[in-house]
Design an enzyme around this catalytic site. Structure first.
Site, short mmCIF file in Angstrom:
data_model
loop_
_atom_site.label_atom_id
_atom_site.label_comp_id
_atom_site.label_asym_id
_atom_site.label_seq_id
_atom_site.Cartn_x
_atom_site.Cartn_y
_atom_site.Cartn_z
N SER A 28 -9.40 2.16 3.28
CA SER A 28 -8.56 2.85 2.33
C SER A 28 -7.58 1.96 1.56
CB SER A 28 -7.77 3.93 3.06
OG SER A 28 -6.89 3.36 4.00
N LYS A 63 0.85 -1.20 0.00
CA LYS A 63 0.00 0.00 0.00
C LYS A 63 0.88 1.24 0.00
CE LYS A 63 -3.74 2.16 2.69
NZ LYS A 63 -4.50 2.09 3.96
N SER A 119 -9.41 -0.05 7.53
CA SER A 119 -8.88 0.05 6.16
C SER A 119 -8.22 -1.21 5.61
CB SER A 119 -7.88 1.20 6.07
OG SER A 119 -8.57 2.43 6.05
#
Lengths: 476, 106
Positions: free
Chosen positions: A154, A79, A178
Site C-alpha cells: 500500500s 505515507k 506494504s
C-alpha cells in the site's frame, strides 16, 4: 539543483560545505513535484509552509557554522497513514478527507528533530489495504518506471516518490508487505523493522499486531540512517521495545564473509515468475561469491501464511476501524437517527476493499466462527513463527524473492481480491512472525521492470540484513 | 463453509455497514471466494498448538513483559488535549460537546 541520485550523506555534505541551501533544495523538490507528479500521483497533500520553515531553520544553523543534525535539510515524504500536526492526514480515505491531526506521529517527530524537511503526505491504498495503490480514494499511483503499471501497495506513493526523485527518502508502513512489495516494484530499498523496534504512535491503525513503520530509500545506507533515527522505545506505544538500539550505520560496514544464508524452497515454488527466479538465484550466487555460506532451510508452513494473514489482519482491522463513526472526527453522513448516521457514514466513507475486509474480519470474529477461523489462524501463526525460529538456529539470514512477479498493469487484478492478496505471498510471513525484512533491487526483467530481493533476519537483528543488503548493493 | 445472503446482512449489521443491494451481492461472492481459499487451514492439526496474538519479537530472553511497564507519573503521562482542539475535527459540536442525531426514538 536536484541531482539525479541524491542520498542523505550527499545532502548533508552539500549543506555543511555551503554548496547548497536547504531552502533552495526544498524549493527544487517542490518544483520537481509540480512538474512530474501530475502523471504519477504520489503526493496527496504538500506541506510547503512547514517544509520551508524547517529548511530556513536548517539554513540558519548552517550560516552560523554550527554542526548540523544528522538529517539536516533532507527532503522526505511521509505515507499518509502517519499523522502530522496541522497537516491534513487522510489514510487514502474519504473518511478522513478533511482530517487535520492535533498531534504528530512519533516516527515523524523523530525525523523532524533530526532535521528532515517533510515535503508532504504520500498517496496509499485506503487505510493501507491493498497491493497496487488502486484503492486510494483520491487517485491511483502510476509506477515511474512504467506509467501503465502499478507501483505496488500500500505504500505506492512513497515508493514512486523516491523512485522518481520527488523525495530523497520516505517513511512507509508495512502490515503484510506494504513497504517491501512497492519498493520491489519501483526499484528502491524498503525496510520493515522488527515488530516493536519503531513506535507505532500516530500510525493510523490497520492491524495492530502486524503494523510496522519503516524507511523507503534509494540506498541501504540511507535505510540504516533512517532506522537509526526512528528506532527505540516510546512511552506512547506500550508495544515499542526497550532493547538497546545498535549503531546500524557502523554495523553495515562489517564484512559478510562467513555469514550463513538460508534458501527455502517454499519461496521458489509454483507462481514464481521465471525472470524473477533467475534474478534472485543470481543474487544468491553473488552473495556466495562474497563469502557467504548458502544453506538449504525449510519453512514448511509457508503455504498457510496468506490465509492466516487475511484472518488475523481483517479481524484486527474490523476492530480498529470501528472508531470511524462520524461522531468525533472525519466524514459524517446526515441521518435522522444515530444508528442510521453510523451506517450511512461508514457506507459512504469507506471504499469497497475496506468494507470487504471489515466484513471478513467481523465474520471471522463472530459467534460460531471465532474458533474455526480466528483462533485457528492464531495457532497457525505460532507454527509460522516457529518455522523461522527453527531456521534461524542454522542460518543468520534467509534470502527470497520479494514478490512472485514484477509490477503488474493497472486494472489487471483490481476485480479479483484473491489474486491481489496472493501478490503478498512472500512478504506476509515476516509481519506474522514480527521479524525484520528488507527488499533491495536485484536486476530487471526484459521489459525493464525492477525485481526485488528480500532478506529476512532474526528478531532485532536488523544489522545483519542491512549488512548483507549493503554488501550486495555494492557488489551488484 | 458457505456464507449465505442472510449472514452477509447479519455481519453488515454487526459492523455497522449499510450495504447497497449491489454491494451485498458482490460481498457474498467475494467472501465465499476468500473463505474457500482460507479453508485450507483446516488441513492442519493444531489441537496442541498455543495461539499467538502478538508478534513474538516482544518476548526476547531476559526481557519479561512487565519490564515494559513504566512507573506511575503524578498527574498522568501527559495533559489531555484541550477541548477546543479535541472538537476541531468534529463534524458537529456545540463548543462543549459532540452533537449527534437523537439517540432515543419516540
Amino acid at each position: 539543483m536536484t541531482a539525479n541520485f541524491l542520498t542523505i550523506d550527499a545532502v548533508r555534505s552539500a549543506l555543511q560545505e555551503r554548496r547548497l541551501t536547504a531552502t533552495a533544495l526544498t524549493e527544487s523538490y517542490f518544483a520537481k513535484i509540480e512538474k512530474q507528479d501530475g502523471e504519477i500521483g504520489a503526493y496527496v497533500t504538500l506541506s510547503k509552509e512547514r517544509a520551508l520553515n524547517k529548511a530556513a531553520a536548517v539554513d540558519e544553523l548552517a550560516a552560523k557554522g554550527d554542526p548540523l543534525p544528522p538529517l539536516a535539510g533532507v527532503p522526505v515524504g511521509i505515507k499518509d497513514v502517519m499523522v502530522t500536526r496541522g497537516v491534513r492526514t487522510t489514510a487514502g480515505s474519504k473518511m478522513l478527507g478533511n482530517y487535520i491531526p492535533p498531534y504528530d506521529c512519533t516516527a515523524v517527530a523523530r525525523m523532524e528533530a533530526a532535521g528532515v524537511v517533510v515535503l508532504g503526505k504520500l498517496n496509499c491504498d485506503e487505510f493501507a489495504m491493498g497491493s497496487s495503490n488502486e484503492n486510494s480514494a483520491w487517485r491511483p499511483v502510476h509506477n515511474p518506471r512504467d506509467l501503465g503499471r502499478v507501483p505496488g501497495g500500500s505504500s505506492g506513493g512513497a515508493a514512486a516518490a523516491v523512485a522518481a526523485e520527488m523525495a530523497v527518502a520516505a517513511l512507509g508502513s508495512d502490515t503484510g508487505g506494504s513497504i517491501r512489495q512497492p519498493a520491489s516494484f519501483c526499484g528502491i530499498v524498503g525496510l520493515k523493522p522488527t515488530y516493536g523496534r519503531v513506535s507505532r504512535y500516530g500510525l493510523i491503525a490497520f492491524a495492530s499486531s502486524l503494523d510496522h513503520i519503516g524507511p523507503m530509500t534509494k540506498t541501504v545506507r540511507d535505510a540504516a540512517i533512517l532506522l537509526q533515527t526512528i528506532a527505540g522505545s516510546d512511552p506512547m506505544d506500550s508495544t515499542s521495545h526497550p532493547a538497546t538500539v545498535p549503531d546500524y550505520v557502523a554495523g553495515i560496514e562489517q564484512p559478510v564473509r562467513g555469514l550463513r544464508i538460508g534458501v527455502a524452497q517454499e519461496y521458489f515454488g509454483e507462481g514464481l515468475n521465471h525472470e524473477v527466479r533467475i534474478a534472485v538465484e543470481a543474487a544468491i550466487q553473488k552473495l556466495a561469491a562474497l563469502g557467504c555460506e548458502i544453506v538449504k532451510v525449510s519453512l514448511p508452513h509457508t503455504q498457510y501464511a496468506v490465509p492466516t494473514y487475511y484472518i488475523v489482519a481483517t479481524a484486527e482491522a474490523s476492530s480498529n476501524l470501528a472508531r470511524f463513526d462520524g461522531v468525533r472526527y472525519g466524514y459524517r453522513a446526515e441521518a435522522r437517527t444515530l444508528s442510521g448516521m453510523y451506517r450511512k457514514t461508514r457506507d459512504q466513507g469507506f471504499g469497497m476493499e475496506v468494507k470487504r475486509r471489515i466484513m471478513l474480519g467481523t465474520y471471522v470474529l463472530s459467534a460460531g466462527y471465532y474458533d474455526a477461523y480466528y483462533l485457528k489462524a492464531q495457532k497457525v501463526r505460532t507454527l509460522l513463527a516457529r518455522d523461522f525460529d527453527d531456521a534461524f538456529t542454522k542460518v543468520d539470514a534467509i534470502v527470497t524473492p520479494t514478490t512472485p512477479t514484477a509490477a503488474f498493469k493497472l486494472g489487471e487484478k483490481s476485480d479479483d481480491p484473491l489474486a491481489m492478496y496472493l501478490a503478498d505471498i512472500y512478504t506476509v510471513t515476516a509481519d506474522l512472525a514480527g521479524i525484520p525484512a528488507i527488499s533491495i533491487p536485484c536486476g530487471e526483467t526484459k521489459e525493464k521492470l525492477p525485481i526485488g530481493l528480500q532478506i529476512l533476519g532474526k528478531h532485532f537483528d536488523e544489522v545483519t540484513i542491512l549488512q548483507l543488503a549493503d554488501a550486495y548493493e555494492k557488489a551488484a | 463453509m458457505k456464507v449465505t445472503e442472510k449472514e452477509v446482512a447479519h455481519v453488515a449489521g454487526l459492523a455497522n455497514l449499510e450495504l447497497t443491494a449491489e454491494e451485498s451481492a458482490r460481498m457474498l461472492h467475494d467472501l465465499n471466494a476468500i473463505l474457500s481459499y482460507i479453508d485450507r487451514l483446516n488441513q492442519m492439526e493444531t489441537a496442541n498448538v498455543q495461539p499467538l496474538a502478538q508478534a513474538p519479537g516482544l518476548m526476547i530472553p531476559g526481557e519479561a513483559a512487565d519490564d515494559c511497564a513504566r512507573d506511575d507519573i503524578e498527574g498522568g503521562l501527559r495533559k489531555s488535549l484541550p477541548r477546543e482542539e479535541a472538537l476541531e475535527n468534529a463534524p458537529a459540536s456545540d463548543g462543549t460537546f459532540f452533537r449527534v442525531p437523537k439517540v432515543i426514538e419516540r
